[in-house]
Design an enzyme around this catalytic site. Structure first.
Site, PDB file in Angstrom:
ATOM      1  N   PHE A 130       0.855  -1.185   0.000  1.00  0.00           N
ATOM      2  CA  PHE A 130       0.000   0.000   0.000  1.00  0.00           C
ATOM      3  C   PHE A 130       0.889   1.233   0.000  1.00  0.00           C
ATOM      4  O   PHE A 130       1.680   1.421   0.917  1.00  0.00           O
ATOM      5  CB  PHE A 130      -0.941   0.037   1.207  1.00  0.00           C
ATOM      6  CG  PHE A 130      -1.842   1.237   1.178  1.00  0.00           C
ATOM      7  CD1 PHE A 130      -2.907   1.301   0.290  1.00  0.00           C
ATOM      8  CD2 PHE A 130      -1.599   2.332   2.002  1.00  0.00           C
ATOM      9  CE1 PHE A 130      -3.724   2.426   0.227  1.00  0.00           C
ATOM     10  CE2 PHE A 130      -2.407   3.464   1.944  1.00  0.00           C
ATOM     11  CZ  PHE A 130      -3.478   3.504   1.059  1.00  0.00           C
ATOM     12  N   ASP A 215       9.372   2.676   1.759  1.00  0.00           N
ATOM     13  CA  ASP A 215       8.181   3.434   2.145  1.00  0.00           C
ATOM     14  C   ASP A 215       7.979   3.260   3.646  1.00  0.00           C
ATOM     15  O   ASP A 215       7.511   2.217   4.100  1.00  0.00           O
ATOM     16  CB  ASP A 215       6.962   2.943   1.348  1.00  0.00           C
ATOM     17  CG  ASP A 215       5.686   3.715   1.706  1.00  0.00           C
ATOM     18  OD1 ASP A 215       5.687   4.439   2.724  1.00  0.00           O
ATOM     19  OD2 ASP A 215       4.695   3.599   0.956  1.00  0.00           O
ATOM     20  N   LYS A 244       2.339  10.114   8.032  1.00  0.00           N
ATOM     21  CA  LYS A 244       1.603   9.678   9.220  1.00  0.00           C
ATOM     22  C   LYS A 244       2.129  10.321  10.515  1.00  0.00           C
ATOM     23  O   LYS A 244       1.720  11.425  10.825  1.00  0.00           O
ATOM     24  CB  LYS A 244       1.545   8.156   9.268  1.00  0.00           C
ATOM     25  CG  LYS A 244       0.684   7.614   8.102  1.00  0.00           C
ATOM     26  CD  LYS A 244       0.073   6.261   8.345  1.00  0.00           C
ATOM     27  CE  LYS A 244      -1.058   5.958   7.392  1.00  0.00           C
ATOM     28  NZ  LYS A 244      -0.695   5.303   6.137  1.00  0.00           N
TER      29      LYS A 244
HETATM   30  C1  LIG Z   1      -0.892   5.474   4.678  1.00  0.00           C
HETATM   31  C2  LIG Z   1       0.191   5.061   3.757  1.00  0.00           C
HETATM   32  C3  LIG Z   1       0.450   5.751   2.562  1.00  0.00           C
HETATM   33  C4  LIG Z   1      -0.438   6.867   2.058  1.00  0.00           C
HETATM   34  O1  LIG Z   1      -0.484   7.940   2.922  1.00  0.00           O
HETATM   35  P1  LIG Z   1      -1.657   9.045   2.750  1.00  0.00           P
HETATM   36  O2  LIG Z   1      -1.296  10.093   3.747  1.00  0.00           O
HETATM   37  O3  LIG Z   1      -2.944   8.347   3.018  1.00  0.00           O
HETATM   38  O4  LIG Z   1      -1.601   9.529   1.365  1.00  0.00           O
HETATM   39  C5  LIG Z   1       1.539   5.358   1.803  1.00  0.00           C
HETATM   40  N1  LIG Z   1       2.322   4.341   2.193  1.00  0.00           N
HETATM   41  C6  LIG Z   1       2.109   3.655   3.328  1.00  0.00           C
HETATM   42  C7  LIG Z   1       3.042   2.552   3.726  1.00  0.00           C
HETATM   43  C8  LIG Z   1       1.032   3.978   4.146  1.00  0.00           C
HETATM   44  O5  LIG Z   1       0.787   3.270   5.252  1.00  0.00           O
END
Ligand SMILES: *Cc1c(COP(=O)(O)O)cnc(C)c1O
Length: 398
Positions: A130, A215, A244
């Site tokens: 994700f 990521d 986050k």
């Molecule tokens: C939440 C998340 C995203 C996307 O972040 P948003 O602020 O919702 O755009 C990307 N990568 C990872 C691993 C995430 O958990």
């Protein structure tokens, strides 16, 4: 007209929070919840943390936004502080995680373009990944639920099973730019990248002139008990999107990179109107003040072990629901027994026991508390989980 004013893209539950107090949320109807979801790993300092609240209020009264037409003492200071506490030499500020991922993809492609290898555009990503919801980010996952109906997607991605190093290496060809992988998959089910997998990707990047994008939007920023999840592996990425926890509730993200990896990102190649504005920078500074204070990350590690130990003890008593604990620090997942639907258990814990959790893939329920939780919150969480499991009967058993 039947569409709601708020575009109906989320399956929102009945809880309607209106106030937060530390690690608890209070809803419109006055009910109180223990918040072990923390806005999906965002509210690192809980709700209403006085240092963060004051920093935002003071900055709002001083200067909120000016655009990137002007010099940014606030941005320079926070970027320098992030670089001093990470692998990075340079930082691009965004407003979300998916924009940080977008910047990472652009930075990787631009690196090879600037190095005279414009054909190197392909990024190898992983099943169950994700990376967010922009066109670039949904192209970087092969999960159909996020992609269906949005084709044509961005070309230049290939997908391998997570934690399968050989499969990833087999995808490398003359057009490969690098790998993008969550050091610990969050939405996918709190799957921890194995040591051999993450270090093997690093080694392959070094051997083939590729870039490693980690990521850490969810697993970074202290969540695992270290500032960055990559520190558990003894390696460093070339590019790293984070978000986050970085603003602990203020919308902020960042793409970190080494000088070498960012060598293509020259004037005019990227931008964001809001990105890195003084208000966001004040929030980011306040969060770092807390995270980098003596003993804070050690607290995350210790309390994470306490919570994990407690969860492990719950399993044998409730083995009709729980199967195993996974994760690291305060990024924990409870793997449920086959046939127990995570969304159902999350709803049961929330509606009948006042405990907020988050469902994930691979039949896992995520436990992502504020990093400031104390022993009392751990005890409350374990009591509620135990009570919830005791009276839980999967719908399929009725
Ligand atoms: C939440 C998340 C995203 C996307 O972040 P948003 O602020 O919702 O755009 C990307 N990568 C990872 C691993 C995430 O958990």
């Amino acid at each position: 007209m039947t569409i709601t004013a708020l575009m109906p893209v989320y399956p929102r539950c009945g809880v309607r929070p209106v106030r937060g107090e530390g690690c608890h949320l209070i809803s419109e109807d006055g009910s109180r919840y223990l918040d072990m979801a923390a806005g999906i790993a965002v509210n690192a300092l809980g709700h209403g943390h006085p240092h963060l609240v004051k920093a935002i209020a003071d900055q709002a009264a001083t200067l909120m936004h000016v655009s990137n037409l002007y010099g940014s003492p606030q941005g320079e200071a926070l970027a320098a502080r992030i670089c001093a506490n990470s692998f990075a030499d340079t930082v691009f500020f965004t407003n979300s995680g998916t924009e940080a991922v977008e910047c990472a993809i652009k930075t990787a492609r631009r690196f090879h373009f600037a190095a005279g290898n414009p054909q190197r555009t392909k990024i190898i990503t992983f099943n169950n990944a994700f990376h967010g919801r922009t066109m670039g980010a949904i192209s970087a996952t092969n999960q159909p639920k996020m992609r269906d109906g949005f084709e044509p997607l961005l070309p230049g991605f290939a997908y391998a099973p997570f934690n399968d190093l050989d499969a990833a290496l087999a995808l490398i060809d003359d057009e490969t730019a690098g790998f993008m992988v969550e050091t610990i998959q969050g939405e996918g089910g709190v799957s921890v990248g194995s040591h051999a997998f993450i270090t093997g990707l690093r080694k392959a990047c070094d051997e083939h002139g590729l870039l490693l994008i980690l990521d850490e939007v969810q697993c970074g920023y202290g969540r695992t008990g270290k500032m960055w999840a990559y520190e558990h592996y003894g390696i460093e990425p070339d590019i790293m999107p984070v978000a986050k926890g970085i603003g602990a509730g203020f919308p902020l993200g960042a793409c970190l990179a080494t000088e070498r990896a960012a060598s293509g990102m020259v004037i005019g190649t990227h931008g964001s109107t809001y990105g890195g504005n003084p208000l966001a920078m004040a929030a980011g500074e306040a969060v770092l003040d807390v995270l980098l204070a003596d003993g804070f990350l050690a607290h995350v590690e210790t309390i994470g072990e306490r919570l994990r130990g407690g969860l492990e003890q719950l399993i044998p008593n409730h083995d009709h629901v729980f199967e195993a604990v996974r994760g690291r620090g305060l990024m924990l997942g409870l793997k449920l027994k086959a046939g127990v639907e995570p969304r159902e258990f999350v709803a049961h814990a929330r509606d009948n026991h006042g405990l907020l959790l988050v469902a994930a893939g691979e039949n896992v329920v995520r436990i992502l508390p504020p990093l400031v939780i104390e022993e009392a919150h751990v005890a409350e969480c374990l009591d509620k989980l135990s009570a919830a499991a005791r009276v839980f009967a999967p719908a399929s058993d009725d």
